[in-house]
Enzyme design. Structure first.
Site, PDB file in Angstrom:
ATOM      1  N   LYS A   9       0.899  -1.250   0.066  1.00 59.07           N
ATOM      2  CA  LYS A   9       0.107   0.052   0.118  1.00 59.07           C
ATOM      3  C   LYS A   9       1.122   1.152  -0.022  1.00 59.07           C
ATOM      4  O   LYS A   9       0.665   2.019  -0.804  1.00 59.07           O
ATOM      5  CB  LYS A   9      -0.934  -0.061   1.214  1.00 59.07           C
ATOM      6  CG  LYS A   9      -1.653  -1.505   1.246  1.00 59.07           C
ATOM      7  CD  LYS A   9      -2.684  -1.135   2.633  1.00 59.07           C
ATOM      8  CE  LYS A   9      -2.139  -1.184   3.858  1.00 59.07           C
ATOM      9  NZ  LYS A   9      -1.450  -2.429   4.170  1.00 59.07           N
ATOM     10  N   ARG A  49     -10.020   0.491   9.077  1.00 56.72           N
ATOM     11  CA  ARG A  49      -9.356  -0.688   9.049  1.00 56.72           C
ATOM     12  C   ARG A  49     -10.458  -1.550  10.161  1.00 56.72           C
ATOM     13  O   ARG A  49     -10.181  -2.789  10.260  1.00 56.72           O
ATOM     14  CB  ARG A  49      -8.179  -0.576  10.128  1.00 56.72           C
ATOM     15  CG  ARG A  49      -7.062  -1.135   9.261  1.00 56.72           C
ATOM     16  CD  ARG A  49      -5.777  -0.926  10.185  1.00 56.72           C
ATOM     17  NE  ARG A  49      -4.573  -1.490   9.808  1.00 56.72           N
ATOM     18  CZ  ARG A  49      -3.451  -0.957   9.149  1.00 56.72           C
ATOM     19  NH1 ARG A  49      -3.481   0.251   9.105  1.00 56.72           N
ATOM     20  NH2 ARG A  49      -2.395  -1.720   9.149  1.00 56.72           N
ATOM     21  N   ARG A 106      11.897  -5.619   4.946  1.00 58.69           N
ATOM     22  CA  ARG A 106      11.569  -4.306   4.521  1.00 58.69           C
ATOM     23  C   ARG A 106      12.610  -3.473   5.367  1.00 58.69           C
ATOM     24  O   ARG A 106      12.905  -3.654   6.636  1.00 58.69           O
ATOM     25  CB  ARG A 106      10.197  -3.866   4.910  1.00 58.69           C
ATOM     26  CG  ARG A 106       9.991  -2.156   4.971  1.00 58.69           C
ATOM     27  CD  ARG A 106       8.547  -1.888   5.063  1.00 58.69           C
ATOM     28  NE  ARG A 106       7.760  -2.448   6.207  1.00 58.69           N
ATOM     29  CZ  ARG A 106       6.343  -2.292   6.221  1.00 58.69           C
ATOM     30  NH1 ARG A 106       5.797  -1.713   5.373  1.00 58.69           N
ATOM     31  NH2 ARG A 106       5.794  -3.282   7.232  1.00 58.69           N
ATOM     32  N   ARG A 135      11.271  -1.569  10.877  1.00 55.99           N
ATOM     33  CA  ARG A 135      10.250  -1.169  11.907  1.00 55.99           C
ATOM     34  C   ARG A 135      10.106  -2.199  13.288  1.00 55.99           C
ATOM     35  O   ARG A 135      10.390  -3.306  12.863  1.00 55.99           O
ATOM     36  CB  ARG A 135       8.736  -0.981  11.234  1.00 55.99           C
ATOM     37  CG  ARG A 135       8.661   0.263  10.705  1.00 55.99           C
ATOM     38  CD  ARG A 135       7.540   0.273   9.521  1.00 55.99           C
ATOM     39  NE  ARG A 135       6.252  -0.593  10.180  1.00 55.99           N
ATOM     40  CZ  ARG A 135       5.212  -0.614   9.293  1.00 55.99           C
ATOM     41  NH1 ARG A 135       5.236   0.265   8.042  1.00 55.99           N
ATOM     42  NH2 ARG A 135       4.185  -0.987   9.617  1.00 55.99           N
ATOM     43  N   ARG A 140      -0.590  -9.032  13.208  1.00 60.10           N
ATOM     44  CA  ARG A 140      -1.159  -8.223  12.256  1.00 60.10           C
ATOM     45  C   ARG A 140      -2.140  -8.767  11.282  1.00 60.10           C
ATOM     46  O   ARG A 140      -2.910  -8.185  10.879  1.00 60.10           O
ATOM     47  CB  ARG A 140       0.005  -7.410  11.575  1.00 60.10           C
ATOM     48  CG  ARG A 140       0.486  -6.282  12.602  1.00 60.10           C
ATOM     49  CD  ARG A 140       1.902  -5.789  11.917  1.00 60.10           C
ATOM     50  NE  ARG A 140       2.041  -5.348  10.892  1.00 60.10           N
ATOM     51  CZ  ARG A 140       3.086  -4.717  10.264  1.00 60.10           C
ATOM     52  NH1 ARG A 140       4.293  -5.146  10.800  1.00 60.10           N
ATOM     53  NH2 ARG A 140       3.161  -4.093   8.926  1.00 60.10           N
TER      54      ARG A 140
END
Ligand code: AP5
Length: 208
Positions: free
Chosen positions: A13, A88, A127, A155, A166
């Site tokens: 996203k 969400r 990532r 992160r 998640r």
């Protein structure tokens, strides 16, 4: 243009939103980025959000909705926006519908980026983000230039355990908003598997 990007964690996203906002010159509103900025600034809201984020859980609706309401009060959202990571939950989608109704405006499109769970963990673990430019990289799929490697950030919620939580939160709390937008005729499904360029092409096709 008033758009929403939804999809599982790590679906791409943020990567795709960064490309699209240049195309449409609208602000990119990422609730995840806003929470991370609040955590960094050490505000009371940031401290509260941090506890949920580290565990891979959703921040409570009242906190998130309040944050987005404040952002919507800023003038740059009048010409349009790209929401990334909001809504969400069903209550968040209802709060957004109410806010847009009050403003007398409509959503144009909801893009659902579909990526199977088995690809998500690999994308998330690799990532790395550049804190100076906000650019998103992947150690294998989109390697960063060697000269910025030292300043890249991994992160705190990009651990395998947090990713599993998640994903669970996504299927339980976020997936129910898909039929909500489908019933309004706003939902466009986009295949998020492929190179970032292929996904951008699929999004542009869906937006035609
Ligand atoms: P948030 O920051 O929104 O995280 P997320 O939804 O889990 O999404 P990500 O940012 O992890 O992934 P992405 O889809 O943007 O993928 P990306 O482009 O980076 O939220 C974080 C937390 O904040 C939540 O867990 C929650 O606690 C809280 N929060 C936020 N909003 C909330 C809300 N509304 N309500 C309650 N709580 C909220 O790509 C991922 C990786 O894959 C990158 O390395 C990238 O380079 C790579 N990649 C991208 N595209 C491709 C491709 N096509 N092929 C190969 N690799 C690719």
């Amino acid at each position: 243009m008033r758009m929403i990007f939804i999809g599982p964690p790590g679906a791409g996203k943020g990567t795709q939103a960064a490309r699209l906002v240049n195309q449409f010159t609208i602000p990119h509103i990422s609730t995840g980025d806003m929470f991370r900025a609040a955590v960094k600034a050490g505000t009371p809201m940031g401290q509260e959000a941090d506890r949920y984020m580290k565990a891979g859980q959703l921040v409570p609706d009242e906190v998130t909705i309040g944050l987005v309401r404040e952002r919507f009060a800023e003038p740059d959202t009048q010409a349009g926006f790209m929401l990334d990571g909001f809504p969400r939950t069903v209550p968040q989608a209802e709060a957004l519908a109410e806010a847009l109704k009050t403003d007398g405006v409509n959503l144009d499109v909801v893009l659902l980026l579909e990526v199977p769970d088995e690809l998500i963990v690999e994308r998330i673990i690799g990532r790395r983000s550049d804190p100076e430019t906000g650019a998103i990289y992947h150690l294998t799929f989109n390697p960063p230039p060697a000269e910025i490697a030292d300043r890249l950030v991994h992160r705190k919620d990009d651990t395998e355990d947090a990713v599993r939580s998640r994903l669970e939160a996504y299927h339980k709390m976020t997936a129910p908003i898909i039929p909500f937008y489908e019933s309004l005729g706003l939902l466009k499904r986009v295949n998020g598997v492929g190179t970032p360029d292929e996904v951008t092409a699929a999004i542009n096709e869906a937006l035609k």
